[in-house]
Design a protein around this motif. Structure first.
Motif, short mmCIF file in Angstrom:
data_model
loop_
_atom_site.label_atom_id
_atom_site.label_comp_id
_atom_site.label_asym_id
_atom_site.label_seq_id
_atom_site.Cartn_x
_atom_site.Cartn_y
_atom_site.Cartn_z
N ARG A 141 -5.03 -1.67 0.50
CA ARG A 141 -3.94 -2.51 0.96
C ARG A 141 -3.49 -3.46 0.04
NH1 ARG A 141 -2.52 0.49 4.54
NH2 ARG A 141 -3.92 1.21 6.14
N ARG A 172 -1.17 4.58 0.38
CA ARG A 172 -2.40 4.63 -0.19
C ARG A 172 -3.44 4.00 0.88
NH1 ARG A 172 -1.54 0.15 -3.20
NH2 ARG A 172 -3.77 0.09 -4.10
N SER A 197 0.89 -1.17 0.12
CA SER A 197 0.02 0.18 -0.07
C SER A 197 0.62 1.42 -0.11
CB SER A 197 -0.89 0.11 1.10
OG SER A 197 -0.17 -0.07 2.41
#
Length: 941
Positions: A278, A275, A213
């Motif tokens: 995940r 981000r 992520s």
């Protein structure tokens, strides 16, 4: 001559039901002078251009056989490069819709395509781990770059430098110097596959997306810039990462990244951006300006980021400096000011999250475009056969995401599991997990869409005004086509309702399900809810209880017999009236998934998961023949009405036609790219419609062309030979090792055929030259001139000379196939070619083309040419002529360029306008900047 059975050929008629395939990417294209309105998407082997405003298909770029894997529009907006599953690349013109340029170099699917800034070069990365750079203007391959150990996921040109960056599933990011064609730097700071790359901040930062992520941000420092004495120190230090943000992991990896020779650039990790998702990054990209960055994972959320400009960064830096000074002053009056480096910008501050766009399904790919109004348009290709477009206003304090359009009507959201034709051959029914659609066969337009449960089987009620759907939950759903409404739902079976069959007297039907029952139904008329009119309904009359799950049921045409396929791999035949057992057809090793009975009731054919089709007699239940039909499970089988020909479809992506009398395979219909779930034949037998896991529906049409089995077998053998030629080992250039670079092209059947044509032309040249010498000797001896008859081929070309004919054949070889054709050409033909090249270059015809072929021949046959004493004079003459003629061509080009530039200056001076520049764009840009300033002033006031 004895009578032979004549078959008619079925050919592909149309592809429909697919809005966009999931394997490729979606891109904005410029069409009819409009940007941000039209999108190009892969549709199996074709490319569809959709108008997002109207939701209409405006253009189809016709493919051949292979599935589309990647798309890339050219910078000028006139062309679209398309990469296919077999490694080929075609460049289509968006004006004409034709693909005239084809590149063959990869052995596996093309994963990524990218143009350079001018659109003159195209780079492609493939699953075969190779990166190839193509010359689009010359329509030829430049070179192949080797170095990755796994599939290449992304490739990007730098705008200002002649450099290339590639990423792969081998966790590496490689920097290539295209001047010397070698990898000068490898980033090894990633622990997992690198799925995406993007440049921001005028190519001074590189963003990489991996399987976690985290978006990693890398600082790029160009050595020429860093060592420039005129550059101010403040500019050098601006935008460098804060050392406090670098983890110990980064320090370890940065040491690994460093190489002894960093002569072009330095690339160090600056930090990372987290981000929301995940899972892995699927697509990471920026808009054309590089101002906005977006990425998405395997979920339905697109995350949008905004990259600050240099002016905005300066303002933020000044603000931070003021805060730092104030803080330092408050802390201690005696302490000195903190150094400038302590208030540098972090990647999280430079690249700010704007918003997240939540789509209606999982996202496969996206594209961004910034409109002149300042709106960011995003178009998303979803995994459920849908295209969605969103509009975002980034300048607003709270950016609002508005869905502008959604294209869904042209296809199902999931795989079509059942198909049916109406009795008049006009309407087609298709049903999937969420809806039933009725299509017009002639126009291929969807005329009705009705919501349903997971459909497994279907039929048109006699009269074609209603349809019945059997579902996975065991329900029967009756729909009225005129109103598009669900009339009634019956709980027919306790498990999945696998099969439904209309009775020959058309008064009812039978159903078979997973609850080990076969149920008999009859149509009836009942009063509607208002009690004024009657409508169609159905009622259950009888039940046949069995010991195993029922997979398929069929009536015999005279309605005397009933065939039931069971989970125990047998087919049981019962009498319809008494339901007494008649026959048991056993022999399949796995359950029978489909079956059908001929119109005369003489034969029954069964298709099984064991890949075999068995043909049985219905009189005694004897097996006439067992045919190995498909390479995977046989999913559906149906006889052509009033014949003993039948069609089968399997999980091996193929549809096959068979003759049940002669037990022969007639033809194979290839087109689907994934498992074929079902097919339906029209009552007339003229049309077939099939559905597949690739979300497509395909219509096949019976032509008047007779099909001869011997010719079909011969064509199949030829196709197999051509396929084997393409799979052979590539020819090796003598003296060249398997290094980082190589030839761009690959050996294909087209290059072999081109080499054969060149050999035939040289043979003709030798024969005609020998005949001419012999004829001249005879004429000299006889003392009179006699005309020599012209060869028919030369006469067809307009009585040209044999040497001119060889040049004509050479010119017809595709530019992208020239090197590979010369590579497979035997050396015995090379001396004649060199003599012919010398002759044509002296005349000044096709100098550039012939020089390219000559230099390649010298490169691959250098040792044998230089050791041949007979070719010394030819090479010496070629050296003089090629240098002089190439200089002449270069002088002509230089003169023309100077003349054009002079004319340009003259026109600019007389008209007092900037030539070849779009004045309206500049005017709009100035007005937009002025409005921004006015807004800022008002905000401050």
């Amino acid at each position: 001559m004895g009578l032979t059975k004549q078959y008619l050929r079925y050919t592909a008629s149309a592809l429909f039901g697919v809005i966009a395939s999931q394997k490729g990417n979606i891109v904005y294209v410029t069409l009819r002078g409009e940007k941000g309105r039209y999108v190009a998407v892969p549709a199996c082997e074709h490319v569809f251009i959709w108008d997002t405003r109207k939701g209409e298909k405006v253009l189809i770029l016709q493919g051949l056989k292979q599935e589309v894997m990647s798309l890339c529009p050219s910078p000028d907006g006139l062309h679209l490069a398309v990469g296919y599953e077999d490694g080929s690349i075609r460049v289509f013109s968006l004006l004409s819709g034709e693909g005239n340029v084809t590149f063959n170099g990869h052995k596996a699917a093309v994963m990524t395509l990218q143009y350079d800034q001018l659109g003159g070069r195209l780079v492609s990365g493939s699953k075969d781990t190779d990166v190839i750079v193509w010359d689009v203007i010359n329509e030829s391959g430049l070179y192949r770059l080797r170095g990755h150990k796994d599939a290449v996921t992304q490739a990007l040109f730098l705008r200002e430098k002649n450099l290339l960056v590639t990423s792969g599933k081998d966790t590496l990011v490689k920097w290539w110097d295209l001047d010397t064609q070698h990898c000068f730097k490898t980033l090894v700071g990633h622990r997992t596959e690198v799925w995406g790359l993007a440049f921001v901040s005028q190519e001074k930062r590189l963003i990489t997306g991996t399987a976690d992520s985290e978006l990693r941000v890398w600082n790029i420092t160009y050595i020429q810039e860093a060592t420039d004495p005129n550059e101010p120190e403040s500019k050098k230090s601006k935008g460098s990462p804060a050392k406090a943000e670098e983890t110990s992991e980064v320090d370890e990896t940065s040491n690994l990244d460093e190489t002894p020779e960093e002569r072009l650039l330095k690339c160090n990790k600056a930090g990372s951006i987290m981000r929301e998702g995940r899972d892995r990054v699927v697509t990471l990209a920026t808009d054309r300006t590089g101002r906005f960055l977006a990425c998405h994972g395997t979920d339905s959320v697109l995350e949008v980021f905004c990259v600050l400009t240099e002016g905005e960064i300066c303002k933020k830096m000044q603000k931070k400096m003021r805060k730092a000074k104030k803080k330092a002053k408050q802390k201690s009056e005696e302490e000195e000011e903190e150094p400038e480096g302590s208030v540098e910008m972090s990647p999280q501050e430079e690249i700010q999250r704007v918003t997240s766009i939540k789509a209606s399904a999982k996202i496969k790919s996206f594209d961004l475009i910034l409109s002149p109004k300042g709106e960011l348009k995003a178009t998303l290709l979803l995994q459920n056969n849908t295209i969605e477009s969103y509009i975002l206003t980034p300048s607003a304090q709270v950016p609002q995401v508005v869905r502008a359009s959604k294209i869904t009507i042209g296809g199902h959201r999931s795989d079509v599991r059942t198909l049916a034709f109406s009795s008049d051959n006009i309407a087609i029914l298709s049903a999937a997990a969420e809806s039933v659609k009725i299509w017009n066969r002639s126009t291929l337009q969807c005329i009705r869409t009705m919501a349903c449960e997971y459909a497994l089987c279907s039929l048109f009620v006699p009269g074609d005004r209603q349809v019945i759907i059997g579902t996975k939950t065991g329900k029967l759903q009756l729909y009225d086509l005129a109103s598009g409404s669900l009339l009634e739902t019956f709980a027919a079976h306790d498990g999945a309702l696998w099969s439904i069959s209309l009775s020959p007297d058309q008064r009812g039907f039978i159903t078979g399900g997973a609850d080990k029952c076969v149920k008999f139904w009859e149509f009836e008329l009942v009063k509607d809810e208002n009690g004024t009119q009657k409508r169609l309904s159905m009622k259950q009359t009888r039940i046949l209880q069995l010991d195993e799950d029922v997979l398929c049921v069929r009536y015999s045409p005279n309605q005397k017999l009933l065939a039931v396929s069971l989970l125990d791999c047998t087919v049981k035949i019962f009498y319809t009236d008494t339901l007494k057992f008649f026959l048991s057809l056993y022999g399949h090793k796995l359950p029978v998934l489909c079956m059908d009975i001929t119109s005369d009731g003489a034969l029954i054919a069964t298709g099984s998961a064991d890949r075999n089709v068995k043909i049985w007699g219905l009189d005694f239940g004897d097996c006439h023949r067992s045919l190995f039909a498909h390479d995977d499970s046989v999913m559906t089988l149906q006889f052509v009405h009033k014949s003993h020909l039948f069609f089968t479809a399997g999980k091996d992506h193929k549809i096959k036609q068979w003759d049940a009398d002669k037990f022969e395979h007639i033809q194979t219909l290839e087109g689907h790219h994934q498992e074929v779930w079902c097919l339906a034949l029209s009552p007339s037998g003229d049309y077939i419609v099939s559905s597949s896991h690739d979300k497509s529906l395909r219509l096949w049409e019976r032509t008047r062309e007779p099909l001869i089995l011997e010719e079909e077998r011969e064509m199949q053998r030829e196709a197999e030979y051509e396929e084997s030629v393409a799979k052979e080992e590539q020819p090796v250039v003598a003296g060249e090792t398997q290094g980082e670079t190589g030839l761009a092209g690959k050996k294909t059947i087209e290059t072999v055929k081109a080499a054969e044509r060149i050999m035939e032309a040289i043979e003709l040249y030798r024969e005609e030259t020998a005949k001419l010498k012999e004829h001249q000797a005879i004429c000299k001896a006889a003392g009179k001139e006699v005309s020599l008859p012209v060869h028919p081929i030369l006469r067809a070309y307009g009585n040209i000379s044999p040497s001119a004919y060889v040049l004509e054949v050479f010119k017809k070889v595709k530019s992208s196939e020239l090197e590979e054709s010369l590579l497979v050409l035997p050396f015995s033909y090379v001396p004649d070619l060199l003599v012919l090249f010398n002759e044509h270059v002296q005349r000044g015809s096709e100098v550039e083309f012939l020089c390219r072929a000559l230099l390649f021949l010298l490169r691959i046959h250098f040792g044998r040419i230089t050791s041949n004493q007979l070719l010394v004079t030819v090479i010496e003459n070629l050296k003089k002529t090629t240098i002089s003629k190439a200089s002449e061509v270069r002088n002509v080009l230089g003169f023309n360029m100077a003349g054009l530039q002079f004319l340009k200056r003259e026109i600019e001076a007389t008209d007092e306008v900037t030539f070849f520049a779009d004045a309206t764009d500049r005017f709009q840009e100035k007005r937009r900047k002025r409005k921004k300033k006015e807004k800022l002033v008002l905000a401050m006031v």
